[in-house]
Scaffold this active site. Structure first.
Site, mmCIF file in Angstrom:
data_model
loop_
_atom_site.group_PDB
_atom_site.id
_atom_site.type_symbol
_atom_site.label_atom_id
_atom_site.label_comp_id
_atom_site.label_asym_id
_atom_site.label_seq_id
_atom_site.Cartn_x
_atom_site.Cartn_y
_atom_site.Cartn_z
ATOM 1 N N GLY A 1 -28.747 -20.978 19.083
ATOM 2 C CA GLY A 1 -29.149 -21.656 19.960
ATOM 3 C C GLY A 1 -28.617 -23.225 19.974
ATOM 4 N N GLU B 1 -26.548 -16.937 14.127
ATOM 5 C CA GLU B 1 -26.296 -16.060 15.262
ATOM 6 C C GLU B 1 -25.984 -16.837 16.429
ATOM 7 O OE1 GLU B 1 -30.269 -14.467 15.880
ATOM 8 O OE2 GLU B 1 -30.176 -13.455 13.793
ATOM 9 N N PRO B 2 -24.755 -17.624 16.480
ATOM 10 C CA PRO B 2 -24.594 -18.321 17.801
ATOM 11 C C PRO B 2 -23.802 -17.518 18.930
ATOM 12 C CG PRO B 2 -22.569 -18.207 16.519
ATOM 13 C CD PRO B 2 -23.661 -17.473 15.633
ATOM 14 N N ARG C 1 -24.129 -18.906 22.922
ATOM 15 C CA ARG C 1 -23.441 -19.670 23.744
ATOM 16 C C ARG C 1 -22.203 -20.876 23.281
ATOM 17 N NH1 ARG C 1 -27.062 -21.577 27.904
ATOM 18 N NH2 ARG C 1 -28.727 -21.181 26.367
ATOM 19 N N ARG D 1 -27.762 -17.834 36.459
ATOM 20 C CA ARG D 1 -28.356 -19.022 35.606
ATOM 21 C C ARG D 1 -28.971 -20.054 36.704
ATOM 22 N NH1 ARG D 1 -26.264 -21.876 32.491
ATOM 23 N NH2 ARG D 1 -28.180 -22.046 30.802
ATOM 24 N N TYR E 1 -32.779 -20.660 36.190
ATOM 25 C CA TYR E 1 -33.328 -21.539 35.235
ATOM 26 C C TYR E 1 -32.974 -23.022 35.872
ATOM 27 C CZ TYR E 1 -32.122 -18.019 31.866
ATOM 28 O OH TYR E 1 -31.971 -16.970 31.271
ATOM 29 N N CYS F 1 -28.994 -11.662 50.079
ATOM 30 C CA CYS F 1 -30.239 -12.144 50.898
ATOM 31 C C CYS F 1 -31.311 -12.926 49.997
ATOM 32 C CB CYS F 1 -30.490 -10.803 51.738
ATOM 33 S SG CYS F 1 -29.037 -10.121 52.470
ATOM 34 N N GLU F 2 -31.139 -14.005 49.479
ATOM 35 C CA GLU F 2 -32.154 -14.607 49.069
ATOM 36 C C GLU F 2 -31.912 -16.300 49.062
ATOM 37 O OE1 GLU F 2 -34.588 -13.654 46.154
ATOM 38 O OE2 GLU F 2 -33.913 -11.325 45.898
HETATM 39 N N1 LLP Z 1 -30.508 -15.259 18.193
HETATM 40 C C1 LLP Z 1 -31.707 -14.704 19.013
HETATM 41 C C2 LLP Z 1 -32.844 -14.111 18.155
HETATM 42 C C3 LLP Z 1 -31.735 -15.066 20.166
HETATM 43 O O1 LLP Z 1 -32.729 -14.525 20.945
HETATM 44 C C4 LLP Z 1 -30.595 -15.575 21.160
HETATM 45 C C5 LLP Z 1 -30.761 -16.009 22.233
HETATM 46 C C6 LLP Z 1 -29.289 -15.982 20.063
HETATM 47 C C7 LLP Z 1 -29.207 -15.828 18.818
HETATM 48 C C8 LLP Z 1 -28.311 -16.855 20.768
HETATM 49 O O2 LLP Z 1 -28.532 -17.926 21.171
HETATM 50 P P1 LLP Z 1 -27.607 -19.023 21.768
HETATM 51 O O3 LLP Z 1 -26.728 -19.369 20.538
HETATM 52 O O4 LLP Z 1 -26.707 -18.276 22.742
HETATM 53 O O5 LLP Z 1 -28.513 -20.127 22.285
HETATM 54 N N2 LLP Z 1 -30.256 -16.602 29.494
HETATM 55 C C9 LLP Z 1 -30.415 -17.565 28.863
HETATM 56 C C10 LLP Z 1 -30.115 -17.617 27.305
HETATM 57 C C11 LLP Z 1 -31.210 -16.742 26.627
HETATM 58 C C12 LLP Z 1 -31.232 -16.947 25.187
HETATM 59 C C13 LLP Z 1 -31.844 -15.968 24.573
HETATM 60 N N3 LLP Z 1 -31.713 -15.520 23.162
HETATM 61 C C14 LLP Z 1 -29.309 -18.759 29.564
HETATM 62 O O6 LLP Z 1 -28.627 -18.398 30.455
HETATM 63 O O7 LLP Z 1 -29.347 -19.932 29.253
#
Ligand code: LLP
Length: 424
Positions: A246, A283-284, A286, A322, A326, A353-354
């Protein structure tokens, strides 16, 4: 090389954009567009930052495969010691193929695990199942018994913490579908401890994605720590605390120092965990890969419709969803800068086509002409992994830059491959 002044490996050499020193125009020429370009050096740098900041505590970085599930990327992350956070049998198969040595460092998250996925993960011997409901717990116990295995589990608890981010990617409130209410958790752990085939060894939490302040993370970990202590008091051997992913990045022009922001995050977590003997899992997604990648696209046409100026690119929402999904902001920069060109405000859109198929609206950039190349920055995470074949468009190709060398890690698909599973 990433300049210490820039969080992105995409920098101009003179007027030509380069990725970790490799000329982007030359890549577009060689591999065609749309093209995802990633810097492997930048990915390693981000992992290095995390390793440094969490060095004082026992930890494993379980990269979230969903952010970018390229086999080449997983292989490299496995080699440097990462584990993986998976959410499906498909992602497990990716890890098995690309980084078999890392299967023992896999955590399996997700609200809808199926029996066959549990079986595959039990057979593979993953580290931990993050269980999201009591019904899932019961099915997992059944599968483990059937296979003569023991499933190490954590309950994914919902700490009821609000994290300010896009509503689609916020997950830590009790109104969300994720996890088990933290107040109910002790009872569910008690039940888990009594189930054959189940070994409760951890507690897990994930409150959402693209979170830019540390307070929600700290609040969540504080609540989880209390739970760990309570469970240990109840006699459970809790060895793992999975703090989820996150950590956000800066998508705009504002200053962003990834190393300082990781330090802040780590200091906050470490201080919440002070004195607690535990193996921390992270769990990184992004933070590791978003800024290492860009989507390179060629301008097909420009046109004026009334007051609006449009720039139509060969990449579309199916390649990078994205902005459409979003309203996410991605910086868009010309691959070649022309000092002689004026600035222009336009909508930068794809051919799908959107009306939702836009990358930017009313965006000021250097005036763009047909044939120009543009780079959509920070597209390494949730770019290719969310790509679709909408409008029967093949996926972009992907290139990885390492030590000044470009390697094609995914070639463009053929129509035969695109249609291979269809019967008529
Ligand atoms: N762990 C779990 C259980 C998750 O659901 C996620 C992301 C992560 C780790 C990794 O999160 P991060 O470190 O990447 O923030 N498609 C959206 C993001 C969806 C995230 C879903 N879960 C976007 O493009 O912003």
């Amino acid at each position: 090389m990433t300049s210490s002044a820039s969080p992105r490996p995409f920098l101009y050499a003179g007027d030509h954009l380069a990725c970790s020193g490799v000329d982007v125009s030359a890549l577009a020429q060689e591999f065609g567009t749309p093209l995802y370009v990633y810097s492997g050096d930048a990915v390693r740098e981000r992992i290095g930052m995390m390793e440094r900041e969490f060095a004082p505590v026992t930890h494993t970085i379980c990269y979230a495969v969903k952010a970018n599930s390229s086999l080449a990327l997983l292989a490299r992350l496995g080699t440097i010691g990462c584990g993986f956070d998976i959410v499906s049998g498909g992602e497990l198969e990716r890890v098995r193929r690309a980084a078999p040595e890392a299967v023992s460092r896999v955590v399996f998250s997700g609200v809808g695990k199926q029996a066959w996925e549990m079986d595959a993960a039990l057979e593979a011997g993953i580290l931990l199942f993050n269980v999201e409901s009591e019904a899932e717990l019961e099915l997992l116990a059944e599968r483990a018994q059937a296979l003569g295995k023991t499933a190490r589990i954590a309950l994914r608890v919902n700490p009821d913490v609000f994290a300010e981010t896009h509503p689609y990617i916020s997950t830590g409130l009790s109104e969300h579908k994720f996890g088990i209410a933290i107040a109910r958790a002790p009872e569910v752990y008690k039940r888990a401890a009594g189930l054959a085939g189940i070994e409760p060894v951890g507690v897990s939490v994930h409150i959402g994605s693209q979170i830019r302040s540390v307070e929600p993370f700290a609040a969540a970990v504080q609540r989880v720590r209390k739970l760990v202590e309570q469970l240990r008091g109840d006699g459970l051997q809790i060895r793992f605390l999975d703090a989820g992913g996150g950590v956000g990045i800066e998508y705009g022009k504002a200053e962003f120092d990834p190393s300082a922001s990781m330090e802040k995050y780590a200091v906050a977590l470490r201080s919440e965990l002070e004195g607690l003997e535990i193996h921390l899992l992270l769990e990184p997604g992004r933070f590791v890969i978003a800024q290492a990648g860009a989507l390179i696209s060629r301008v097909l046409y420009t046109k004026q419709n009334g007051k609006k100026h449009f720039v139509i690119t060969d990449a579309a929402m199916n390649d990078l969803i994205r902005p459409a999904l979003y309203h996410a902001h991605h910086e868009i920069v010309p691959v070649v800068r022309h000092a002689s060109r004026s600035q222009q405000v336009s909508d930068i859109v794809g051919p799908v086509c959107e009306s939702g198929d836009f990358f930017a609206q009313d965006r000021e950039t250097q005036a763009l002409h047909a044939g120009d190349l543009v780079a959509l920055l920070d597209a390494g995470a949730y770019g290719m992994s969310l790509a679709s074949h909408y409008n029967t468009r093949v996926h972009p190709a992907e290139v990885l830059i390492e030590a000044g060398e470009a390697k094609l890690i995914r070639r463009r698909e053929t129509f035969d491959e695109l249609f291979a599973a269809e019967l008529f």
